[in-house]
Design an enzyme around this catalytic site. Sequence first.
Site, PDB file in Angstrom:
ATOM      1  CD  GLN A   1     -16.368   6.561  -0.167  1.00 61.99           C
ATOM      2  OE1 GLN A   1     -16.331   5.414  -0.623  1.00 61.99           O
ATOM      3  NE2 GLN A   1     -15.301   7.356  -0.156  1.00 61.99           N
TER       4      GLN A   1
ATOM      5  CG  ASP B   1      -4.673   3.724  -4.205  1.00 60.86           C
ATOM      6  OD1 ASP B   1      -4.203   2.776  -3.549  1.00 60.86           O
ATOM      7  OD2 ASP B   1      -5.905   3.815  -4.466  1.00 60.86           O
ATOM      8  CB  THR B   2      -1.652   2.480  -0.201  1.00 66.67           C
ATOM      9  OG1 THR B   2      -3.031   2.174  -0.375  1.00 66.67           O
ATOM     10  CG2 THR B   2      -1.383   2.724   1.274  1.00 66.67           C
TER      11      THR B   2
END
Length: 479
Positions: free
Chosen positions: A304, A237-238
């Site tokens: 979170q 994803d990065t």
Amino acid sequence: MKYYLAIDIGASSGRHILCHLEEGRLILEEIFRFDNKQKRLNGHDCWDVEHLFESVLEGLSVCGKRGIAPESVGIDTWGVDFVLLDSEKQRLTDAVAYRDDRTKGMDAEVERTLSFEELYARTGIQKQPYNTVYQLTALKGESPEALRRARYFLMMPEYLGFLLTGEIKNEYTNATTTALVNARSKTWDRELIERLGLPAEIFGELAMPGEALGKLLPSVRERVGFDTTVVLPATHDTGSAYLAVPARDEHAVYLSSGTWSLLGVENEAPITHDKSREENFTNEGGAFYRFRYLKNIMGLWMIQSVRRELNGVAYIEGKELREKKEKTYSYAELEALARASTFAGVVDVNDTRFLAPDSMINEIRAACREAGGEEPRSVGDLMQCIYHSLALCYKNAIKGLSEITGKTYTSLNIVGGGCRDEYLCVLTARETGLAVFAGPTEGTAIGNLLIQMIRTGELADLTAARDAVRKSFDIKEIV
């Protein structure tokens, strides 16, 4: 009109983002969103791969019901985690999650065979307790039979792609997070793999972003209502997020801000000298063989975790925090409480104690106490501590980056969900003294889509792709 679909799966949720081009602008539509769940299996915290695959199919079915057959589909996820398949392509292992504690002490076990200095010099990958090299070492001790029977090694997006197509390929950008890919040859370091006692034959030839994986299996086509080509984006994803950064010049630092904060730059060659290793910068492989030279920072995981804990009525030490039993907090409310607090204490957000604590709140308070400082006594104090600690870490990472590269940086581009957190952006601008540009939010999905559109020729190259990003999205300058 050609449509493209990005399936972007993060540690807490996933989304299907449909995209097409209109007059050179990227038009995005989120058509499906789902939770990413973990469950306890065989003594470990594992990803629920059955739920993940079912969610992938549900999102694809939304396209089918709308009569849209995307030109291609790409899947990206986080790095390091994997499954093994046997000779019949049946899964041998659970998808153990990177926050599981099975890797405790595995760095020392690896260093019985080769030093971290040598490992870093060969692979350029930072030391993190969850790196795949340590996960495989743990598996070798816990379940050697699974390694003996294994014929295929697949990281999470590769496994989901296999379930869609029946085809198996290892993709370069995600493979580099294993700390088993040679940074200079840009392929598996098979000598290193063999020295570690791992079966070299399970690691397949590395494919580059933009390569096709295959068409959908007949059973999948019947379920979703269309056929398409599954394409490998930058499956880490990065790697996808960095492609979407609309940097103005070479003096820009990139920050992909989500559960993790990935702060760094793009380089044409890896940096693996002692200073880089000591500062724990990593050289992850990117699309077009561009290296993502970055610092891995704990990121919004701390916020979170605190929010989940506060809203979950978990036991919290300290009457000031425990008295919140009836209220649930939104992220906006937590940000407002942080702004109103004057708490000045900070913690080292990269301390491994924050990776998977039983109570993030208690761990932060303990860290402040052990440092001889004041403890957060309210939710606002707690949030202010996290916000300031993150901004300070960004400042120190950029300082280290500048010292190593010899470059002066003048701006910071933030993409991902964290770019919506205005308070964090403001604090970051204040701490770093840099011009901060926030956006686009869906950086990872956009990078995934850009590779797909470059593949078909709708976008000529990476320069054209980033020009399209600038044209398509509102990039906010933080002052």
